[in-house]
Design a protein around this motif. Structure first.
Motif, PDB file in Angstrom:
ATOM      1  N   MET A   1      -6.894  -9.025   4.909  1.00  0.00           N
ATOM      2  CA  MET A   1      -6.456  -9.575   6.190  1.00  0.00           C
ATOM      3  C   MET A   1      -7.580 -10.406   6.804  1.00  0.00           C
ATOM      4  N   PHE A   2      -7.201 -11.558   7.381  1.00  0.00           N
ATOM      5  CA  PHE A   2      -8.157 -12.424   8.056  1.00  0.00           C
ATOM      6  C   PHE A   2      -8.009 -12.289   9.575  1.00  0.00           C
ATOM      7  N   TYR A   3      -9.032 -12.771  10.272  1.00  0.00           N
ATOM      8  CA  TYR A   3      -9.071 -12.630  11.730  1.00  0.00           C
ATOM      9  C   TYR A   3      -7.847 -13.274  12.384  1.00  0.00           C
ATOM     10  N   ASP A   4      -7.504 -14.497  11.968  1.00  0.00           N
ATOM     11  CA  ASP A   4      -6.383 -15.186  12.610  1.00  0.00           C
ATOM     12  C   ASP A   4      -5.066 -14.446  12.384  1.00  0.00           C
ATOM     13  N   GLN A   5      -4.935 -13.763  11.249  1.00  0.00           N
ATOM     14  CA  GLN A   5      -3.725 -12.995  11.002  1.00  0.00           C
ATOM     15  C   GLN A   5      -3.639 -11.791  11.924  1.00  0.00           C
ATOM     16  N   TYR A   6      -4.768 -11.132  12.127  1.00  0.00           N
ATOM     17  CA  TYR A   6      -4.785  -9.978  13.034  1.00  0.00           C
ATOM     18  C   TYR A   6      -4.501 -10.419  14.467  1.00  0.00           C
TER      19      TYR A   6
ATOM     20  N   THR B   1      10.455 -12.390   7.346  1.00  0.00           N
ATOM     21  CA  THR B   1      10.336 -13.466   8.333  1.00  0.00           C
ATOM     22  C   THR B   1       8.958 -13.469   8.970  1.00  0.00           C
ATOM     23  N   VAL B   2       8.450 -12.290   9.300  1.00  0.00           N
ATOM     24  CA  VAL B   2       7.111 -12.190   9.882  1.00  0.00           C
ATOM     25  C   VAL B   2       6.067 -12.664   8.881  1.00  0.00           C
ATOM     26  N   GLN B   3       6.211 -12.270   7.639  1.00  0.00           N
ATOM     27  CA  GLN B   3       5.259 -12.695   6.612  1.00  0.00           C
ATOM     28  C   GLN B   3       5.248 -14.207   6.455  1.00  0.00           C
TER      29      GLN B   3
ATOM     30  N   ARG C   1       6.289 -16.575   8.704  1.00  0.00           N
ATOM     31  CA  ARG C   1       5.862 -17.301   9.910  1.00  0.00           C
ATOM     32  C   ARG C   1       4.378 -17.111  10.198  1.00  0.00           C
ATOM     33  N   LEU C   2       3.856 -15.929   9.961  1.00  0.00           N
ATOM     34  CA  LEU C   2       2.451 -15.658  10.292  1.00  0.00           C
ATOM     35  C   LEU C   2       1.534 -15.802   9.087  1.00  0.00           C
ATOM     36  N   GLY C   3       2.099 -15.983   7.923  1.00  0.00           N
ATOM     37  CA  GLY C   3       1.272 -16.153   6.734  1.00  0.00           C
ATOM     38  C   GLY C   3       0.505 -14.911   6.348  1.00  0.00           C
ATOM     39  N   ILE C   4       1.142 -13.750   6.473  1.00  0.00           N
ATOM     40  CA  ILE C   4       0.472 -12.498   6.141  1.00  0.00           C
ATOM     41  C   ILE C   4       1.244 -11.767   5.055  1.00  0.00           C
ATOM     42  N   ARG C   5       0.598 -10.776   4.478  1.00  0.00           N
ATOM     43  CA  ARG C   5       1.241  -9.900   3.513  1.00  0.00           C
ATOM     44  C   ARG C   5       1.428  -8.526   4.146  1.00  0.00           C
ATOM     45  N   GLN C   6       2.174  -7.674   3.476  1.00  0.00           N
ATOM     46  CA  GLN C   6       2.341  -6.313   3.971  1.00  0.00           C
ATOM     47  C   GLN C   6       0.965  -5.664   4.104  1.00  0.00           C
ATOM     48  N   THR C   7       0.717  -5.096   5.268  1.00  0.00           N
ATOM     49  CA  THR C   7      -0.604  -4.557   5.590  1.00  0.00           C
ATOM     50  C   THR C   7      -0.491  -3.071   5.888  1.00  0.00           C
ATOM     51  N   SER C   8      -1.427  -2.310   5.409  1.00  0.00           N
ATOM     52  CA  SER C   8      -1.401  -0.868   5.631  1.00  0.00           C
ATOM     53  C   SER C   8      -1.867  -0.526   7.037  1.00  0.00           C
ATOM     54  N   LEU C   9      -1.497   0.658   7.483  1.00  0.00           N
ATOM     55  CA  LEU C   9      -1.909   1.130   8.804  1.00  0.00           C
ATOM     56  C   LEU C   9      -3.424   1.280   8.874  1.00  0.00           C
ATOM     57  N   SER C  10      -4.031   1.722   7.799  1.00  0.00           N
ATOM     58  CA  SER C  10      -5.490   1.894   7.791  1.00  0.00           C
ATOM     59  C   SER C  10      -6.200   0.552   7.884  1.00  0.00           C
ATOM     60  N   ALA C  11      -5.632  -0.493   7.265  1.00  0.00           N
ATOM     61  CA  ALA C  11      -6.247  -1.818   7.339  1.00  0.00           C
ATOM     62  C   ALA C  11      -6.174  -2.365   8.767  1.00  0.00           C
ATOM     63  N   LEU C  12      -5.052  -2.164   9.437  1.00  0.00           N
ATOM     64  CA  LEU C  12      -4.934  -2.595  10.825  1.00  0.00           C
ATOM     65  C   LEU C  12      -5.912  -1.842  11.714  1.00  0.00           C
TER      66      LEU C  12
ATOM     67  N   LEU D   1       3.652  -2.027  14.799  1.00  0.00           N
ATOM     68  CA  LEU D   1       3.110  -3.333  14.442  1.00  0.00           C
ATOM     69  C   LEU D   1       2.929  -3.443  12.933  1.00  0.00           C
ATOM     70  N   GLN D   2       2.494  -2.343  12.317  1.00  0.00           N
ATOM     71  CA  GLN D   2       2.332  -2.345  10.861  1.00  0.00           C
ATOM     72  C   GLN D   2       3.668  -2.563  10.163  1.00  0.00           C
ATOM     73  N   GLN D   3       4.736  -1.999  10.727  1.00  0.00           N
ATOM     74  CA  GLN D   3       6.054  -2.150  10.118  1.00  0.00           C
ATOM     75  C   GLN D   3       6.522  -3.600  10.132  1.00  0.00           C
ATOM     76  N   THR D   4       6.097  -4.364  11.150  1.00  0.00           N
ATOM     77  CA  THR D   4       6.496  -5.773  11.197  1.00  0.00           C
ATOM     78  C   THR D   4       5.924  -6.557  10.022  1.00  0.00           C
ATOM     79  N   THR D   5       4.801  -6.108   9.479  1.00  0.00           N
ATOM     80  CA  THR D   5       4.198  -6.827   8.354  1.00  0.00           C
ATOM     81  C   THR D   5       5.010  -6.672   7.073  1.00  0.00           C
ATOM     82  N   THR D   6       5.987  -5.762   7.065  1.00  0.00           N
ATOM     83  CA  THR D   6       6.848  -5.597   5.886  1.00  0.00           C
ATOM     84  C   THR D   6       8.054  -6.523   5.945  1.00  0.00           C
TER      85      THR D   6
END
Length: 350
Positions: A1-6, A33-35, A37-48, A25-30
């Protein structure tokens, strides 16, 4: 994860009332559409959770300062142009968990973070904020927030006579309410104009000393005290009077009375941030994470203000949420913004 994604995820949190927790918020990364529009991948709760301590909050603070500088005055009356740079400073608590040891407040069972806000009153938006533990010194944070040339209005919790002199020497202007029994020596009584009396001013005097002769020296330059009747009565039957101290000898007394009343704008902003944007619930237990969240909330508010050209309202916030949730079309959102532009007066130039 990058700063702009967070940072984008934090903004998504504030523009989607359905999301009320870090897990949500973590669930939205799955979501696809969110992925996309925001250019992110599924992110774990620990990573957030880790991101809140890894990414430097100062970067978002720089964005906040840049956006705040773009606000333009929305003066309701031409005669208030002298107050165009008025900034209200105040603090507000954000409840924290007892295990957040850094968020000292009251005792071991009570914890809170505190945001200290500089709010541009007639520009209707925040221009700076600091975040401390709940027992953080308001006067120390006020000293950090002030900028040369500013005009700051504060309440009684910020009274510090030596700080008043430091602010004057900076130089900047201040207007502060002091205790009713504050000691001072008068150098000159000023006559009250009809406009001042209509605004509730009952006394206007130039001071040569602020404080008692035993504890304070004569002022290097005069300060000023203005007393304003609130129209209310105290329990002992005497009229309620505000005692205001300032270094602005040039402003009419009625303008100083108006300036102090405008201080309430920062209280309304706290209600907006905490009750509408939902910044009361903290997503992180570390101070860096809390700062990231507060900065993101203020950035979200500033983005709305700069887009619609006025202070954000709950109706506009709801329309933005409808649009981002897919319930309102882009045309409907733009039509709403256009109606706001028709109702609002043209922005004043600096």
């Amino acid at each position: 994860m990058f700063y702009d994604q967070y940072a984008s995820l934090l903004l998504l949190y504030f523009f989607n009332p359905v999301v009320t927790s870090l897990r949500g918020l973590q669930q939205t990364t799955t979501l696809a559409t969110v992925q996309a529009r925001l250019g992110i991948r599924q992110t774990s709760l620990s990573a957030l959770s880790e991101a809140a301590s890894v990414f430097d909050a100062a970067r978002l603070h720089e964005v906040l300062i840049t956006l705040g500088a773009r606000l333009r005055p929305q003066l309701p009356l031409a005669e208030h142009a002298a107050l165009a740079q008025l900034i209200a400073v105040d603090g507000s608590l954000l409840p924290a968990l007892p295990r957040m040891a850094w968020a000292l407040w009251q005792d071991d069972q009570h914890r809170a973070a505190k945001m200290h806000v500089a709010f541009a009153v007639l520009r209707q938006g925040p221009v700076d904020v600091t975040v401390t533990a709940g027992n953080g010194s308001e006067r120390a944070e006020w000293r950090r927030l002030v900028q040369p040339g500013g005009f700051y209005v504060v309440d009684r919790g910020y009274v510090d006579y030596s700080l008043f002199q430091d602010l004057h020497d900076l130089p900047c202007s201040f207007l502060c309410r002091v205790k009713d029994n504050a000691a001072y020596e008068v150098q000159e009584e000023r006559a009250l104009t009809p406009a001042a009396m209509h605004a509730g001013v009952v006394r206007d005097a130039v001071l040569r000393r602020l404080g008692t002769a035993h504890h304070t020296r004569l002022l290097p330059q005069p300060f000023r005290v203005v007393q304003v009747a609130t129209g209310k009565t105290r329990q002992d039957g005497t009229p309620d009077v505000l005692v205001l101290v300032t270094n602005r000898l040039d402003l009419d007394a009625e303008l100083l009375a108006v300036a102090y009343r405008y201080r309430w704008a920062v209280e309304l902003f706290f209600r907006w941030v905490k009750c509408v944007l939902g910044c009361r619930h903290l997503l992180s237990q570390g101070i860096n994470g809390v700062r990231l969240q507060v900065y993101a909330a203020f950035i979200a508010s500033l983005l709305i203000s700069l887009w619609v050209g006025r202070a954000p309202t709950k109706r506009t916030y709801e329309m933005l949420c409808f649009y981002l949730s897919g319930w309102a079309t882009e045309a409907e959102l733009i039509a709403h913004i256009d109606r706001l532009h028709l109702k609002a007066p043209p922005p004043c130039k600096n």
